[in-house]
Design a protein around this motif. Sequence first.
Motif, PDB file in Angstrom:
ATOM      1  N   ASP A  50     -36.292  42.734 -34.895  1.00  0.00           N
ATOM      2  CA  ASP A  50     -36.146  41.711 -33.860  1.00  0.00           C
ATOM      3  C   ASP A  50     -37.200  41.818 -32.762  1.00  0.00           C
ATOM      4  OD1 ASP A  50     -33.920  41.013 -35.319  1.00  0.00           O
ATOM      5  OD2 ASP A  50     -32.500  41.930 -33.940  1.00  0.00           O
ATOM      6  N   THR A  83     -37.014  34.008 -36.691  1.00  0.00           N
ATOM      7  CA  THR A  83     -35.801  33.312 -36.275  1.00  0.00           C
ATOM      8  C   THR A  83     -35.830  33.105 -34.764  1.00  0.00           C
ATOM      9  OG1 THR A  83     -34.556  35.362 -35.950  1.00  0.00           O
ATOM     10  CG2 THR A  83     -34.407  34.329 -38.130  1.00  0.00           C
ATOM     11  N   ASN A  85     -34.174  33.535 -31.152  1.00  0.00           N
ATOM     12  CA  ASN A  85     -33.291  34.469 -30.476  1.00  0.00           C
ATOM     13  C   ASN A  85     -32.040  33.697 -30.061  1.00  0.00           C
ATOM     14  OD1 ASN A  85     -31.981  36.206 -28.728  1.00  0.00           O
ATOM     15  ND2 ASN A  85     -33.850  36.844 -27.674  1.00  0.00           N
ATOM     16  N   LYS A  86     -30.870  34.169 -30.464  1.00  0.00           N
ATOM     17  CA  LYS A  86     -29.629  33.452 -30.136  1.00  0.00           C
ATOM     18  C   LYS A  86     -29.345  33.432 -28.639  1.00  0.00           C
ATOM     19  CE  LYS A  86     -26.868  37.492 -31.149  1.00  0.00           C
ATOM     20  NZ  LYS A  86     -25.935  38.134 -32.022  1.00  0.00           N
ATOM     21  N   ASP A  87     -29.929  34.387 -27.902  1.00  0.00           N
ATOM     22  CA  ASP A  87     -29.729  34.442 -26.453  1.00  0.00           C
ATOM     23  C   ASP A  87     -30.798  33.671 -25.672  1.00  0.00           C
ATOM     24  OD1 ASP A  87     -27.493  36.101 -26.809  1.00  0.00           O
ATOM     25  OD2 ASP A  87     -28.778  37.887 -26.874  1.00  0.00           O
ATOM     26  N   ASN A  88     -31.905  33.372 -26.332  1.00  0.00           N
ATOM     27  CA  ASN A  88     -32.997  32.649 -25.677  1.00  0.00           C
ATOM     28  C   ASN A  88     -33.683  31.797 -26.745  1.00  0.00           C
ATOM     29  OD1 ASN A  88     -35.333  31.736 -24.468  1.00  0.00           O
ATOM     30  ND2 ASN A  88     -35.974  33.735 -23.690  1.00  0.00           N
ATOM     31  N   LYS A  89     -33.310  30.556 -26.835  1.00  0.00           N
ATOM     32  CA  LYS A  89     -33.764  29.663 -27.912  1.00  0.00           C
ATOM     33  C   LYS A  89     -35.271  29.404 -27.896  1.00  0.00           C
ATOM     34  CE  LYS A  89     -29.658  28.980 -29.577  1.00  0.00           C
ATOM     35  NZ  LYS A  89     -29.224  29.781 -30.665  1.00  0.00           N
TER      36      LYS A  89
END
Length: 142
Positions: A50, A83, A85-89
């Motif tokens: 990540d 991908t 980041n689910k916390d920072n699109k």
Amino acid sequence: MSEETNESIGILFQNISSVLSRLSDQALNDSLNISYSQYKILSALVIREDLRQIDVAHILGQTEASISRQVKIMTKNGLIKITLNKDNKREHLIHLTNKGNASYLKATRVLNDLYDPIFQKLKVAQIVDFKGYLKTIQLSIN
């Protein structure tokens, strides 16, 4: 006087590093069709998943542009995936794929097979000392 010639430790080390990089790149291209630059990116992702491109660039001491070029190639070849980041699109994260992990393991064997005969000229105690010196230098410049 030796500090002013091509016999200085820094210049000798840089010369050896350049030759090893070239040999590494050739061995990896011949056997796995990946570059040494791509191997270094895989190495960074094996240590920590990540990562953003800027993180990889910082870890490897390279420009983000140079990492970006390799990331495009590696994504196309299925070695990594990107991908959000689910916390920072707005943030893209790089992930190692199964193919990328397998390539990393194969590449590490190729490089060890390349390096082992080179470093067998040193005694075991010299290798242990040398690794310690390199780690000390690495910590001082990072």
